[in-house]
Design an enzyme around this catalytic site. Structure first.
Site, PDB file in Angstrom:
ATOM      1  N   THR A 137       0.811  -1.239  -0.072  1.00 13.84           N
ATOM      2  CA  THR A 137      -0.049  -0.107   0.021  1.00 13.84           C
ATOM      3  C   THR A 137       0.852   1.244   0.009  1.00 13.84           C
ATOM      4  OG1 THR A 137      -1.616   1.194   1.229  1.00 13.84           O
ATOM      5  CG2 THR A 137      -0.002  -0.274   2.794  1.00 13.84           C
ATOM      6  N   ASP A 138       0.098   2.293  -0.458  1.00 16.57           N
ATOM      7  CA  ASP A 138       0.878   3.620  -0.370  1.00 16.57           C
ATOM      8  C   ASP A 138       1.002   4.384   1.041  1.00 16.57           C
ATOM      9  OD1 ASP A 138      -1.809   4.283  -0.001  1.00 16.57           O
ATOM     10  OD2 ASP A 138      -1.763   5.825  -1.858  1.00 16.57           O
ATOM     11  N   GLU A 139       0.284   3.619   1.895  1.00 14.11           N
ATOM     12  CA  GLU A 139       0.201   4.108   3.319  1.00 14.11           C
ATOM     13  C   GLU A 139       1.492   4.087   4.049  1.00 14.11           C
ATOM     14  OE1 GLU A 139      -3.124   3.508   5.671  1.00 14.11           O
ATOM     15  OE2 GLU A 139      -4.614   3.404   4.027  1.00 14.11           O
ATOM     16  N   TYR A 163      -2.008  -0.480  10.919  1.00 17.95           N
ATOM     17  CA  TYR A 163      -2.097  -1.037   9.646  1.00 17.95           C
ATOM     18  C   TYR A 163      -1.082  -0.925   8.668  1.00 17.95           C
ATOM     19  CZ  TYR A 163      -3.600  -1.608   4.766  1.00 17.95           C
ATOM     20  OH  TYR A 163      -3.384  -1.798   3.352  1.00 17.95           O
ATOM     21  N   LYS A 167       2.085  -3.363   7.475  1.00 15.49           N
ATOM     22  CA  LYS A 167       2.208  -3.780   5.896  1.00 15.49           C
ATOM     23  C   LYS A 167       3.859  -3.067   5.333  1.00 15.49           C
ATOM     24  CE  LYS A 167      -0.314  -4.472   3.002  1.00 15.49           C
ATOM     25  NZ  LYS A 167      -0.394  -5.886   2.442  1.00 15.49           N
TER      26      LYS A 167
HETATM   27  P1  NAD Z   1      -9.742  -7.534   2.288  1.00 13.72           P
HETATM   28  O1  NAD Z   1      -9.673  -7.131   3.739  1.00 13.72           O
HETATM   29  O2  NAD Z   1     -10.875  -7.158   1.331  1.00 13.72           O
HETATM   30  O3  NAD Z   1      -9.122  -8.782   1.893  1.00 13.72           O
HETATM   31  C1  NAD Z   1      -8.293  -9.321   2.468  1.00 13.72           C
HETATM   32  C2  NAD Z   1      -8.460 -10.973   2.461  1.00 13.72           C
HETATM   33  O4  NAD Z   1      -7.521 -11.399   3.003  1.00 13.72           O
HETATM   34  C3  NAD Z   1      -9.867 -11.205   2.983  1.00 13.72           C
HETATM   35  O5  NAD Z   1     -10.500 -12.349   2.287  1.00 13.72           O
HETATM   36  C4  NAD Z   1      -9.330 -12.131   4.603  1.00 13.72           C
HETATM   37  O6  NAD Z   1     -10.134 -13.106   4.724  1.00 13.72           O
HETATM   38  C5  NAD Z   1      -8.020 -12.648   3.724  1.00 13.72           C
HETATM   39  N1  NAD Z   1      -7.095 -12.945   5.067  1.00 13.72           N
HETATM   40  C6  NAD Z   1      -6.913 -12.186   6.194  1.00 13.72           C
HETATM   41  N2  NAD Z   1      -6.029 -12.798   7.061  1.00 13.72           N
HETATM   42  C7  NAD Z   1      -5.766 -13.969   6.572  1.00 13.72           C
HETATM   43  C8  NAD Z   1      -4.932 -14.973   6.895  1.00 13.72           C
HETATM   44  N3  NAD Z   1      -4.269 -14.971   8.034  1.00 13.72           N
HETATM   45  N4  NAD Z   1      -4.744 -15.905   6.002  1.00 13.72           N
HETATM   46  C9  NAD Z   1      -5.417 -15.709   4.854  1.00 13.72           C
HETATM   47  N5  NAD Z   1      -6.119 -15.025   4.514  1.00 13.72           N
HETATM   48  C10 NAD Z   1      -6.312 -13.996   5.111  1.00 13.72           C
HETATM   49  O7  NAD Z   1      -8.620  -6.386   1.536  1.00 13.72           O
HETATM   50  P2  NAD Z   1      -8.117  -5.908   0.319  1.00 13.72           P
HETATM   51  O8  NAD Z   1      -8.824  -4.349   0.211  1.00 13.72           O
HETATM   52  O9  NAD Z   1      -8.720  -6.685  -0.967  1.00 13.72           O
HETATM   53  O10 NAD Z   1      -6.846  -5.773   0.399  1.00 13.72           O
HETATM   54  C11 NAD Z   1      -6.114  -6.854  -0.392  1.00 13.72           C
HETATM   55  C12 NAD Z   1      -4.496  -6.333  -0.287  1.00 13.72           C
HETATM   56  O11 NAD Z   1      -4.326  -5.088  -0.807  1.00 13.72           O
HETATM   57  C13 NAD Z   1      -4.014  -6.156   1.359  1.00 13.72           C
HETATM   58  O12 NAD Z   1      -2.730  -6.746   1.556  1.00 13.72           O
HETATM   59  C14 NAD Z   1      -3.830  -4.746   1.388  1.00 13.72           C
HETATM   60  O13 NAD Z   1      -3.082  -4.369   2.298  1.00 13.72           O
HETATM   61  C15 NAD Z   1      -3.401  -4.208  -0.162  1.00 13.72           C
HETATM   62  N6  NAD Z   1      -4.299  -2.794  -0.496  1.00 13.72           N
HETATM   63  C16 NAD Z   1      -5.206  -2.525  -0.376  1.00 13.72           C
HETATM   64  C17 NAD Z   1      -5.818  -1.433  -0.885  1.00 13.72           C
HETATM   65  C18 NAD Z   1      -7.327  -1.082  -1.017  1.00 13.72           C
HETATM   66  O14 NAD Z   1      -7.504   0.171  -1.265  1.00 13.72           O
HETATM   67  N7  NAD Z   1      -8.303  -1.843  -0.469  1.00 13.72           N
HETATM   68  C19 NAD Z   1      -4.753  -0.601  -1.429  1.00 13.72           C
HETATM   69  C20 NAD Z   1      -3.584  -0.858  -1.544  1.00 13.72           C
HETATM   70  C21 NAD Z   1      -3.124  -1.985  -0.965  1.00 13.72           C
HETATM   71  O1  DAU Z   2      -4.101   3.915   0.389  1.00 16.13           O
HETATM   72  C1  DAU Z   2      -4.408   2.549   0.429  1.00 16.13           C
HETATM   73  C2  DAU Z   2      -5.195   1.994   1.700  1.00 16.13           C
HETATM   74  O2  DAU Z   2      -6.631   2.674   1.229  1.00 16.13           O
HETATM   75  C3  DAU Z   2      -5.245   0.590   1.707  1.00 16.13           C
HETATM   76  O3  DAU Z   2      -3.871   0.225   2.226  1.00 16.13           O
HETATM   77  C4  DAU Z   2      -6.140   0.097   2.873  1.00 16.13           C
HETATM   78  O4  DAU Z   2      -6.394  -1.238   2.905  1.00 16.13           O
HETATM   79  C5  DAU Z   2      -7.602   0.564   2.539  1.00 16.13           C
HETATM   80  O5  DAU Z   2      -8.646   0.431   3.620  1.00 16.13           O
HETATM   81  C6  DAU Z   2      -7.645   2.085   2.097  1.00 16.13           C
HETATM   82  O6  DAU Z   2      -7.473   2.790   3.526  1.00 16.13           O
HETATM   83  P1  DAU Z   2      -8.067   4.436   3.763  1.00 16.13           P
HETATM   84  O7  DAU Z   2      -8.171   4.433   5.356  1.00 16.13           O
HETATM   85  O8  DAU Z   2      -7.515   5.527   2.906  1.00 16.13           O
HETATM   86  O9  DAU Z   2      -9.506   3.832   3.109  1.00 16.13           O
HETATM   87  P2  DAU Z   2     -10.974   3.980   3.885  1.00 16.13           P
HETATM   88  O10 DAU Z   2     -12.128   3.954   2.877  1.00 16.13           O
HETATM   89  O11 DAU Z   2     -11.256   3.500   5.243  1.00 16.13           O
HETATM   90  O12 DAU Z   2     -11.117   5.714   4.109  1.00 16.13           O
HETATM   91  C7  DAU Z   2     -10.833   6.456   2.921  1.00 16.13           C
HETATM   92  C8  DAU Z   2     -11.112   8.043   3.635  1.00 16.13           C
HETATM   93  O13 DAU Z   2     -12.307   8.083   3.868  1.00 16.13           O
HETATM   94  C9  DAU Z   2      -9.997   8.315   4.446  1.00 16.13           C
HETATM   95  O14 DAU Z   2      -9.628   9.548   4.394  1.00 16.13           O
HETATM   96  C10 DAU Z   2     -11.024   8.029   5.763  1.00 16.13           C
HETATM   97  C11 DAU Z   2     -12.283   8.559   5.286  1.00 16.13           C
HETATM   98  N1  DAU Z   2     -13.584   7.920   5.935  1.00 16.13           N
HETATM   99  C12 DAU Z   2     -13.447   6.482   6.111  1.00 16.13           C
HETATM  100  C13 DAU Z   2     -14.603   5.701   6.568  1.00 16.13           C
HETATM  101  C14 DAU Z   2     -14.682   4.423   6.737  1.00 16.13           C
HETATM  102  C15 DAU Z   2     -14.635   8.587   6.370  1.00 16.13           C
HETATM  103  O15 DAU Z   2     -14.600  10.031   6.323  1.00 16.13           O
HETATM  104  N2  DAU Z   2     -15.610   7.909   7.017  1.00 16.13           N
HETATM  105  C16 DAU Z   2     -15.657   6.524   6.969  1.00 16.13           C
HETATM  106  O16 DAU Z   2     -16.833   6.024   7.628  1.00 16.13           O
END
Ligand code: NAD
Ligand code: DAU
Length: 372
Positions: A137-139, A163, A167
């Site tokens: 992630t970019d975080e 988190y 990562k």
């Molecule tokens: P998600 O929470 O929807 O999916 C994660 C999956 O991993 C789930 O299905 C969960 O059951 C599985 N999991 C959790 N713990 C596990 C374990 N111990 N063994 C096997 N499986 C397990 O998350 P996502 O948004 O699909 O993110 C997927 C990946 O991408 C993560 O590594 C996250 O850090 C990364 N990522 C997400 C975003 C985003 O915007 N969602 C952006 C950048 C990177």
């Molecule tokens: O940047 C990549 C990341 O993006 C991933 O690594 C994470 O797994 C993914 O969950 C996401 O993180 P964020 O914290 O940016 O996403 P989220 O959807 O939780 O929040 C997006 C923005 O909206 C953030 O500024 C917080 C805000 N927010 C979020 C929620 C859940 C609200 O204002 N209200 C809310 O209820």
């Protein structure tokens, strides 16, 4: 595509991005074998892969990436040469309330996965050509000020949430296994994804289901935090290109539109909802609590709530490296992606209702106590 046949292990493949990736890969690489390993943290997630369950070459395994013996068995039995690691605890807010699980899965789990790959591929010599792709992630880069340059691959790590810190630790372990043991790895650091199968605890799907159900749309702080939104199928293409053309040992940043800060998603989603309900009696019948069904505007639901502790102000991605080296550019604009996502949730009500089970409701009650 004329790439050689692969045998993939996709961890976390039932989650949001993982499931989109699995669908993408199975559609474009039908001759490959693909095993999904997922702990099913969210019980309904298996439904995201339901249509693949009987496909040739596809297998779902319910298990934990931290279970090294299980992973060794899967790598050996299936002759796996490619691991794509999506498995993680992924929600920043949950990491603030309970960080331990993030350490267990994101750090210890990733490490056990690396140990299994090292054992089978390097020590037992079962796959001379192999690839461990880590989805990050970019975080990990921390938070930007309004005029700071976007994150690039050499930006120092400065994770702010539990988190992001977990990562970052996993990224370092992946790098160390390449440097010390010679594991062939790539890592992508991606910005915020959105699209189908997104669990409605994250902002965009939460806003969509709350609009449809006429519930408050909780906005943290002043609602001006900037994210670089990327439609999930674009992310899947970026990972595919990295597997096919990415150089082992490299990291690639993946973003939606780099320098342009898109508007925060809730107002445009409210407008999309209002437009969808105009003249659609069937939709009004299905979602009578939605303000747009009664001629009011959905933005009347927007509710400002207490800010997330340590809330990162701005993320922006410089994705020139992946564009230059692998030819990746995002294909879906933010506006088109939001409209497609809203339509997907309208068309897949059974999916989102099934994932909003008892544990989901407990989370929402706890996290949004002041608005529910
Ligand atoms: P998600 O929470 O929807 O999916 C994660 C999956 O991993 C789930 O299905 C969960 O059951 C599985 N999991 C959790 N713990 C596990 C374990 N111990 N063994 C096997 N499986 C397990 O998350 P996502 O948004 O699909 O993110 C997927 C990946 O991408 C993560 O590594 C996250 O850090 C990364 N990522 C997400 C975003 C985003 O915007 N969602 C952006 C950048 C990177
Ligand atoms: O940047 C990549 C990341 O993006 C991933 O690594 C994470 O797994 C993914 O969950 C996401 O993180 P964020 O914290 O940016 O996403 P989220 O959807 O939780 O929040 C997006 C923005 O909206 C953030 O500024 C917080 C805000 N927010 C979020 C929620 C859940 C609200 O204002 N209200 C809310 O209820």
């Amino acid at each position: 595509m004329n790439s050689p046949r692969r045998s993939l292990l996709v961890t976390g493949g039932a989650g949001f991005i993982g499931a989109n990736f699995v669908h993408h890969w199975c559609r474009l690489h039908p001759g490959d074998s693909l095993v999904v390993l997922d702990a099913l943290t969210y019980a309904g997630n298996r439904m995201s892969l339901a249509m693949l369950e009987s496909a040739a070459g596809f297998e779902f395994v319910h298990g934990d990436i931290a279970d090294q013996a299980l992973v060794v068995d899967l790598l050996t039995r299936h002759g796996v040469d490619t691991v794509v690691n999506f498995a993680a605890e992924s929600h920043v807010d949950r990491s603030i309330i309970g960080p331990d699980k993030f350490i267990e899965t994101n750090i210890v789990g990733t490490h056990n996965l690396l140990k299994a790959c090292r054992q089978v591929w390097l020590q037992e010599g079962r796959a001379a050509a192999h690839r461990f792709h880590h989805v990050s992630t970019d975080e990990v880069f921390g938070s930007l000020g309004p005029s700071d340059p976007a994150f690039h691959e050499d930006t120092p790590y400065a994770p702010n949430s539990p988190y992001a810190a977990s990562k970052a630790a996993s990224d370092h372990l992946v790098r160390a296994y390449a440097h010390t043991f010679g594991l062939q790895v790539t890592t992508t650091n991606c910005s915020n994804n959105y699209g189908p199968y997104h669990f409605p605890e994250k902002l965009i799907p939460l806003v969509i289901v709350n609009i449809l159900e006429g519930k408050p749309l909780p906005i943290y702080g002043d609602g001006q935090n900037v994210r670089d939104w990327l439609f999930v199928t674009d992310h899947c293409r970026a990972i595919e290109l990295t597997l096919e053309r990415g150089r082992a040992g490299e990291t690639y940043n993946v973003g939606g539109c780099a320098e342009r800060a898109p508007p925060p998603p809730p107002p445009p989603l409210c407008r999309i909802a209002d437009d969808a309900f105009v003249g659609d009696e069937a939709l009004r019948q299905r979602f009578p609590r939605c303000p747009s069904a009664a001629g009011r505007t959905a933005d009347s639901l927007i509710t400002f709530v207490a800010d997330r502790p340590g809330h990162d102000r701005r993320y922006a991605i410089d994705s020139r490296k992946i564009e230059r080296e692998l030819g990746f550019v995002p294909g879906v604009s933010f506006e088109d992606g939001l409209a497609a996502t809203f339509r997907w949730y309208l068309d897949h009500e059974p999916w989102w209702r099934s994932v909003m089970d008892g544990s989901y409701r407990s989370w929402i009650t706890r996290q949004y106590a002041s608005t529910v």
